[in-house]
Design an enzyme around this catalytic site. Sequence first.
Site, PDB file in Angstrom:
ATOM      1  N   GLY A 110       0.475   5.896   0.752  1.00 28.25           N
ATOM      2  CA  GLY A 110      -0.182   5.173  -0.327  1.00 28.25           C
ATOM      3  C   GLY A 110      -0.514   3.742   0.050  1.00 28.25           C
ATOM      4  O   GLY A 110      -1.584   3.220  -0.293  1.00 28.25           O
ATOM      5  N   CYS A 111       0.388   3.089   0.764  1.00 34.67           N
ATOM      6  CA  CYS A 111       0.163   1.704   1.177  1.00 34.67           C
ATOM      7  C   CYS A 111      -0.973   1.611   2.177  1.00 34.67           C
ATOM      8  O   CYS A 111      -1.692   0.613   2.226  1.00 34.67           O
ATOM      9  CB  CYS A 111       1.448   1.121   1.758  1.00 34.67           C
ATOM     10  SG  CYS A 111       2.791   0.994   0.548  1.00 34.67           S
ATOM     11  N   THR A 112      -1.136   2.642   2.990  1.00 34.54           N
ATOM     12  CA  THR A 112      -2.245   2.676   3.943  1.00 34.54           C
ATOM     13  C   THR A 112      -3.571   2.835   3.213  1.00 34.54           C
ATOM     14  O   THR A 112      -4.558   2.165   3.538  1.00 34.54           O
ATOM     15  CB  THR A 112      -2.050   3.825   4.947  1.00 34.54           C
ATOM     16  OG1 THR A 112      -0.855   3.581   5.707  1.00 34.54           O
ATOM     17  CG2 THR A 112      -3.229   3.923   5.898  1.00 34.54           C
TER      18      THR A 112
END
Length: 225
Positions: A110-112
Amino acid sequence: MTMTADPDLRYKSFLDIFGSDGRGSDDRGSDDRGGPGNAEVADAVFDGNVDRNFEPDFSRNEALMSVTVNVNDKAPEFTLQDENGKEVSLKGLRGKVVVLYFYPRADTPGCTVEACEFRDTYKQMQKTGAVLLGISPDTPQAQKKFQEKFKLPFPLLADADKKVADAFGVLQMKNMYGKKVMGIVRTTFIIGPDGKIQHIFPKVKAEGHAGEVLAYLKESAKGAA
């Protein structure tokens, strides 16, 4: 369990372990009951070292604490190292609009997604005059690897001891399907030139967030013109 760098296989491994019960039907968002999607759950579980620091980002789940800063409050001052070990202070950016986005863990699914969307809209954000800063409870070394891997053109701040996250109220106790856990709530703060909180995007969904931040900055720039 065999770990893999392929995000899709990561999700598959997670579902093999925890079961496909419909919670997390959207790989990059929340499920239809307000719970975390696969990418958000994967950020919690597949952070490169599960035993190190369990950092869930269940943005759509129940937060048991409220954000401690509000719009028009003075933003908590901080000085942190970026991915190159260079110190960055909020005070040093006075006079500029700062977009400070908190994410749970570098190089997780998700952070990517979120970081790459900020990367893709970065030039447009720069045209508004805003400064973009990512921040997570990672080391400068981890941030550097994340930045280089995905060619992120903006600084990533290392808040390894989570003190800044705590000061901004994004380190929260949450209810993960009946279990209380501490984690970073994915949150973005727009800090005005005067150092005060201008706008808060709370409990954001990773996918599409960069676009809504850009839209806000453009609208805000029009109002200031």
